[in-house]
Design a protein around this motif. Sequence first.
Motif, PDB file in Angstrom:
ATOM      1  N   GLU A  10       0.852  -1.185   0.000  1.00 18.29           N
ATOM      2  CA  GLU A  10       0.000   0.000   0.000  1.00 18.29           C
ATOM      3  C   GLU A  10       0.888   1.235   0.000  1.00 18.29           C
ATOM      4  O   GLU A  10       1.969   1.232   0.572  1.00 18.29           O
ATOM      5  N   ASP A  12       0.495   5.886  -0.389  1.00 21.89           N
ATOM      6  CA  ASP A  12      -0.309   7.076  -0.569  1.00 21.89           C
ATOM      7  C   ASP A  12       0.374   7.986  -1.579  1.00 21.89           C
ATOM      8  O   ASP A  12       1.594   8.101  -1.589  1.00 21.89           O
ATOM      9  N   ARG A  42      -3.778   4.853  -2.206  1.00 19.37           N
ATOM     10  CA  ARG A  42      -4.729   5.887  -1.824  1.00 19.37           C
ATOM     11  C   ARG A  42      -4.278   7.173  -2.493  1.00 19.37           C
ATOM     12  O   ARG A  42      -3.130   7.579  -2.342  1.00 19.37           O
ATOM     13  N   GLU A  44      -4.943  11.294  -3.457  1.00 17.27           N
ATOM     14  CA  GLU A  44      -5.568  12.590  -3.221  1.00 17.27           C
ATOM     15  C   GLU A  44      -5.005  13.520  -4.275  1.00 17.27           C
ATOM     16  O   GLU A  44      -3.885  13.347  -4.750  1.00 17.27           O
TER      17      GLU A  44
END
Length: 64
Positions: A10, A12, A42, A44
């Motif tokens: 994982e 970000d 993830r 943004e």
Amino acid sequence: MAEELVRPNEHDVLFVGNSYIFVNDVSGRYRAIVGALGPTVRLEQVTEGGYTLTEHARDATTEG
């Protein structure tokens, strides 16, 4: 305790840019490529139309 913070496969990602990033769906394309390889991502994005990196940096230091 540090081992608890590690999330294998994982990561970000933050995309900072302007309408070029938004309109061309750079974050979606990145997600598709990474997703094909297996890890979870993830994402943004902060994409204000016409913004420069200097403007993003100024906004990041402004209260409110």
